[in-house]
Design a protein around this motif. Structure first.
Motif, mmCIF file in Angstrom:
data_model
loop_
_atom_site.group_PDB
_atom_site.id
_atom_site.type_symbol
_atom_site.label_atom_id
_atom_site.label_comp_id
_atom_site.label_asym_id
_atom_site.label_seq_id
_atom_site.Cartn_x
_atom_site.Cartn_y
_atom_site.Cartn_z
ATOM 1 N N LYS A 347 39.479 41.089 -1.139
ATOM 2 C CA LYS A 347 38.557 42.241 -1.099
ATOM 3 C C LYS A 347 37.956 42.402 0.287
ATOM 4 N N GLU A 348 37.645 41.225 0.889
ATOM 5 C CA GLU A 348 37.069 41.284 2.229
ATOM 6 C C GLU A 348 38.083 41.819 3.239
ATOM 7 N N LYS A 349 39.333 41.368 3.087
ATOM 8 C CA LYS A 349 40.379 41.866 3.985
ATOM 9 C C LYS A 349 40.617 43.356 3.786
ATOM 10 N N GLU A 350 40.629 43.746 2.490
ATOM 11 C CA GLU A 350 40.828 45.178 2.231
ATOM 12 C C GLU A 350 39.676 46.008 2.790
ATOM 13 N N ALA A 355 37.805 49.437 6.926
ATOM 14 C CA ALA A 355 36.874 49.707 8.030
ATOM 15 C C ALA A 355 37.637 49.893 9.342
ATOM 16 N N MET A 356 38.667 49.041 9.562
ATOM 17 C CA MET A 356 39.474 49.175 10.773
ATOM 18 C C MET A 356 40.195 50.518 10.783
ATOM 19 N N LYS A 357 40.740 50.881 9.640
ATOM 20 C CA LYS A 357 41.440 52.166 9.558
ATOM 21 C C LYS A 357 40.497 53.329 9.840
ATOM 22 N N LYS A 358 39.301 53.185 9.303
ATOM 23 C CA LYS A 358 38.300 54.243 9.503
ATOM 24 C C LYS A 358 37.898 54.343 10.966
ATOM 25 N N GLU A 359 37.629 53.177 11.590
ATOM 26 C CA GLU A 359 37.198 53.192 12.987
ATOM 27 C C GLU A 359 38.331 53.648 13.908
ATOM 28 N N ARG A 360 39.578 53.206 13.599
ATOM 29 C CA ARG A 360 40.696 53.678 14.413
ATOM 30 C C ARG A 360 40.870 55.189 14.293
ATOM 31 N N LYS A 361 40.668 55.701 13.070
ATOM 32 C CA LYS A 361 40.758 57.148 12.877
ATOM 33 C C LYS A 361 39.650 57.872 13.642
ATOM 34 N N ASN A 362 38.465 57.290 13.607
ATOM 35 C CA ASN A 362 37.354 57.893 14.364
ATOM 36 C C ASN A 362 37.656 57.904 15.856
ATOM 37 N N SER A 386 47.076 54.310 25.705
ATOM 38 C CA SER A 386 45.925 53.412 25.830
ATOM 39 C C SER A 386 45.090 53.414 24.562
ATOM 40 N N VAL A 387 44.966 54.632 23.935
ATOM 41 C CA VAL A 387 44.210 54.709 22.681
ATOM 42 C C VAL A 387 44.870 53.828 21.605
ATOM 43 N N GLU A 388 46.190 53.890 21.530
ATOM 44 C CA GLU A 388 46.887 53.069 20.540
ATOM 45 C C GLU A 388 46.723 51.572 20.835
ATOM 46 N N GLN A 389 46.737 51.230 22.126
ATOM 47 C CA GLN A 389 46.508 49.831 22.485
ATOM 48 C C GLN A 389 45.120 49.372 22.077
ATOM 49 N N LEU A 390 44.133 50.252 22.300
ATOM 50 C CA LEU A 390 42.764 49.911 21.888
ATOM 51 C C LEU A 390 42.671 49.741 20.375
ATOM 52 N N CYS A 391 43.360 50.608 19.634
ATOM 53 C CA CYS A 391 43.319 50.510 18.168
ATOM 54 C C CYS A 391 43.958 49.206 17.669
ATOM 55 N N GLU A 392 44.980 48.779 18.367
ATOM 56 C CA GLU A 392 45.680 47.587 17.934
ATOM 57 C C GLU A 392 44.995 46.297 18.368
ATOM 58 N N ILE A 393 44.363 46.313 19.521
ATOM 59 C CA ILE A 393 43.852 45.077 20.105
ATOM 60 C C ILE A 393 42.386 44.846 19.796
ATOM 61 N N LEU A 394 41.564 45.861 19.872
ATOM 62 C CA LEU A 394 40.119 45.674 19.720
ATOM 63 C C LEU A 394 39.770 45.287 18.294
ATOM 64 N N PRO A 395 38.831 44.358 18.140
ATOM 65 C CA PRO A 395 38.356 44.012 16.798
ATOM 66 C C PRO A 395 37.437 45.095 16.257
ATOM 67 N N ASN A 397 34.180 45.187 15.398
ATOM 68 C CA ASN A 397 32.848 45.404 15.982
ATOM 69 C C ASN A 397 32.942 46.138 17.316
ATOM 70 N N GLU A 398 33.990 45.811 18.103
ATOM 71 C CA GLU A 398 34.132 46.514 19.382
ATOM 72 C C GLU A 398 34.563 47.950 19.174
ATOM 73 N N LEU A 399 35.421 48.149 18.117
ATOM 74 C CA LEU A 399 35.801 49.532 17.807
ATOM 75 C C LEU A 399 34.585 50.356 17.389
ATOM 76 N N GLU A 400 33.739 49.755 16.536
ATOM 77 C CA GLU A 400 32.533 50.473 16.107
ATOM 78 C C GLU A 400 31.624 50.775 17.292
ATOM 79 N N ASP A 401 31.449 49.772 18.138
ATOM 80 C CA ASP A 401 30.587 49.976 19.305
ATOM 81 C C ASP A 401 31.163 51.049 20.235
ATOM 82 N N LEU A 402 32.505 51.018 20.418
ATOM 83 C CA LEU A 402 33.131 51.996 21.302
ATOM 84 C C LEU A 402 33.008 53.400 20.737
ATOM 85 N N CYS A 403 33.209 53.543 19.431
ATOM 86 C CA CYS A 403 33.092 54.871 18.815
ATOM 87 C C CYS A 403 31.668 55.414 18.921
#
Length: 648
Positions: A347-350, A355-362, A386-395, A397-403
């Protein structure tokens, strides 16, 4: 008062003695039969004398009564006839108890009984008395000598025991082996044991008993009779008396013969008793009953042990089942906890995935809205990557902060933030790539040494294949030995020292490579015809040489008058056998026979190889020698390859 007086029998024998106080009393007094007589002697010493004479008279009366009782057991007419029929010369064959008149008592007669019987015989049958009565007596053949001899034997305890051992009236019979009933068994065998108990040294002797005798008594009875100690001896039957021997050697010889005869009779006697005891033990109903009881007890013990084992197994099974149930419960509990943890983790992974999918979409939406922060069209594709690299590499919390930062800032500021983040990610990727390259280089060797590896020739590859087969897995320092073997057997022109690491790497490459595309296979195919042609030439040469030998032998045999047809058949067989033997490989059985023959026949023998060839069927002397040279070469090569490694 009236007294019944009797005359003193001793008074008549004492008439001529000197008269004193005792003689006066004896001659003047009569002794009364009754004990209530009153008498007071004239002198003071008369009373003790009177008492003494009374006791002596009473003793004589009782002795006479006993002698009369001894005589009462005997039929006088029969007794006289028996005594007169005796021959003093044959005294050893007579019944001494019958001679003494003790046939009714026999071995139970005591020393006193024998003395009384002898006195009675003397009073009745003494030659003087019979002569006085008018009977004619012949001194040399009178039967009274038999009475004297009987008293001599029975009066001596040792001689009496010797005679009792061979008592002619004793029956040495054997009871029947089978009895019709239990009562018959106890009657027949009980009488036998009671009769033979007289010979036992140990007294009293346990008897057979009856059906109700306890087991302890029965076992004690058979134990006693199996260890029966008999006093019976057979010296009375000695054929010769050793005292009759004139010389010491003769007496010793007589004694030796007598001892042997006694030992033989003693052995037969003990065998007789042992056989009867064995028969009694075999047919004794109590023993059968005891054996059945033992079998029953053994079965009961066996059943008890089996029941105990079953109970123990049931208890162990119960304990095992309880332990298994407890372990199963614990396992189920652990599995349930693991499932719960796994479910929670899932459940936590899902949730993290969502959340990752949501932040990457954002992030993609924000970047797309701002034209991927590109100034020109050329930067659009680069920034999209570069955007795709960021989506794949950033965790996350960093994705949330970046968005958040990109959403809150204007275009210029957000563009700077985006580009800075992209540069940071690119530097991180470059750093990880460099580290991976360093680790790979350290594993494969220093720098680019693999790129400068010396190529392997076809000869080296062939030697490597041969060495790998020659030195199998398990050989000490295997790859160092293989490398040394390659160096020793390489051509002088292309001799190269290979390290063990290189040899191992090449062996792995050869093992994993496709052999169908291997250069060795191509070279082997090219040389196949040459090898075939060479083998055919060798076969032709061998055949021609064999043909020449056969022709020579034919000519020699024709000269000696032997038939050519027989020799031609033999020669053709020899040619065929030569052709087949030359091309035949060595089996493991042939190899074992060859090794055994090499051990059996030493090199010092002149005809060693002929004998070795005889021990190996279907192999010639030449083949055996060639095989030996081949094995010796292989062993020598193996030793030479291993020796350099042993040197310091």
């Amino acid at each position: 008062m009236r007294f019944d007086l009797v005359e003193d029998p001793m008074a008549r024998s004492n008439n001529n003695r000197a008269t004193d106080v005792k003689d006066t009393v004896d001659n003047s007094l009569a002794l009364a039969r009754h004990s209530d007589i009153l008498f007071t002697p004239l002198l003071d010493g008369g009373k003790p004398v009177l008492n003494y004479r009374a006791r002596l008279l009473q003793s004589n009366i009782s002795e006479w009564a006993e002698l009369k009782s001894v005589g009462s057991e005997i039929d006088e007419e029969t007794d006289i006839k028996y005594l007169r029929s005796l021959d003093p010369v044959e005294w050893k064959d007579q019944d001494h108890y019958a001679v003494m008149g003790l046939q009714h008592m026999r071995f139970r007669a005591t020393e006193e009984d024998i003395k009384r019987a002898y006195r009675f015989r003397v009073l009745r049958h003494h030659p003087d008395k019979r002569q006085a009565a008018g009977e004619a007596v012949i001194p040399d053949s009178d039967y009274f000598a038999c009475i004297v001899k009987a008293n001599e034997i029975l009066g001596n305890p040792v001689k009496k025991r010797s005679y009792d051992s061979v008592d002619p009236k004793f029956d040495d019979y054997l009871p029947p082996k089978n009895c019709a009933s239990e009562n018959e068994f106890f009657k027949v065998y009980g009488d036998w044991f009671e009769l033979n108990s007289r010979w036992s040294v140990i007294q009293p002797v346990p008897l057979l008993g009856n059906l109700k005798t306890p087991r302890e008594k029965v076992e004690e009875f058979y134990s006693f009779w199996y260890d029966f100690d008999s006093w019976r001896e057979y010296s009375y039957l000695d054929e010769e008396d050793k005292e009759k021997g004139q010389y010491r050697e003769e007496r010793r010889w007589i004694e030796k013969q007598n001892k042997q005869a006694r030992a033989k009779l003693k052995k037969e006697e003990m065998s007789r008793i042992r056989n009867v005891v064995d028969n009694s033990y075999a047919v004794d109903p109590r023993i059968s009953m005891f054996k059945e009881e033992d079998v029953q007890k053994k079965l009961e013990k066996k059943l008890a042990r089996q029941n105990a084992v079953k109970l123990k197994q049931m208890e162990e099974q119960k304990i095992r089942e309880e332990a298994e149930a407890k372990a199963r419960e614990e396992r189920e509990k652990i599995e349930a906890d693991e499932r719960e943890k796994e479910l929670a983790s899932k459940k936590e992974k899902e949730a993290h995935k969502r959340a990752m999918k949501k932040e990457r979409k954002n992030l993609r939406t924000i970047c797309k809205t701002n034209q991927y922060y590109a100034v020109g069209d050329d930067e659009v594709v680069t920034n999209m990557t570069s955007v795709e690299q960021l989506c794949e590499i950033l965790p996350l919390n960093e994705l949330e902060d970046l968005c958040k930062r990109l959403s809150s800032l204007d275009f210029e500021e957000s563009r700077d933030v985006f580009l800075d983040k992209v540069n940071v990610v690119l530097k991180k990727i470059q750093h990880e790539t460099n580290e991976t390259i360093k680790v790979s280089q350290n594993r494969n060797g220093h720098g680019n040494s693999n790129n400068q590896e010396i190529e392997w020739s076809h000869d080296e590859l062939a030697l490597l294949t041969k060495a790998v087969n020659l030195f199998p897995a398990g050989t000490t320092h295997r790859w160092e030995v293989v490398a040394n073997f390659l160096y020793q057997h390489a051509n002088a022109k292309n001799k190269k020292q290979r390290s063990a690491k290189e040899v191992l790497a090449k062996a792995k490459d050869l093992k994993s490579a496709d052999f169908s595309k291997n250069a060795l296979k191509e070279e082997a195919n090219l040389k196949a015809f040459d090898l075939f042609e060479k083998s055919v030439k060798n076969a032709v040469a061998v055949e021609s040489e064999a043909t020449q030998r056969v022709n020579e032998s034919l000519q020699n045999k024709m000269k000696s008058g032997i038939s050519v047809e027989d020799t031609s058949v033999n020669s053709s067989d020899k040619l065929k056998s030569t052709e087949t033997v030359e091309n035949r490989g060595w089996t493991s059985e042939d190899q074992k026979l060859l090794e055994q023959a090499l051990k059996t026949y030493p090199a010092s023998l002149a005809d060693r190889w002929d004998r070795i060839a005889d021990c190996v069927p279907n192999r010639t002397k030449k083949e055996c020698m060639a095989r030996f040279k081949e094995i010796a070469a292989l062993v020598k090569a193996k030793k030479s390859a291993q020796n350099p490694l042993k040197k310091p």
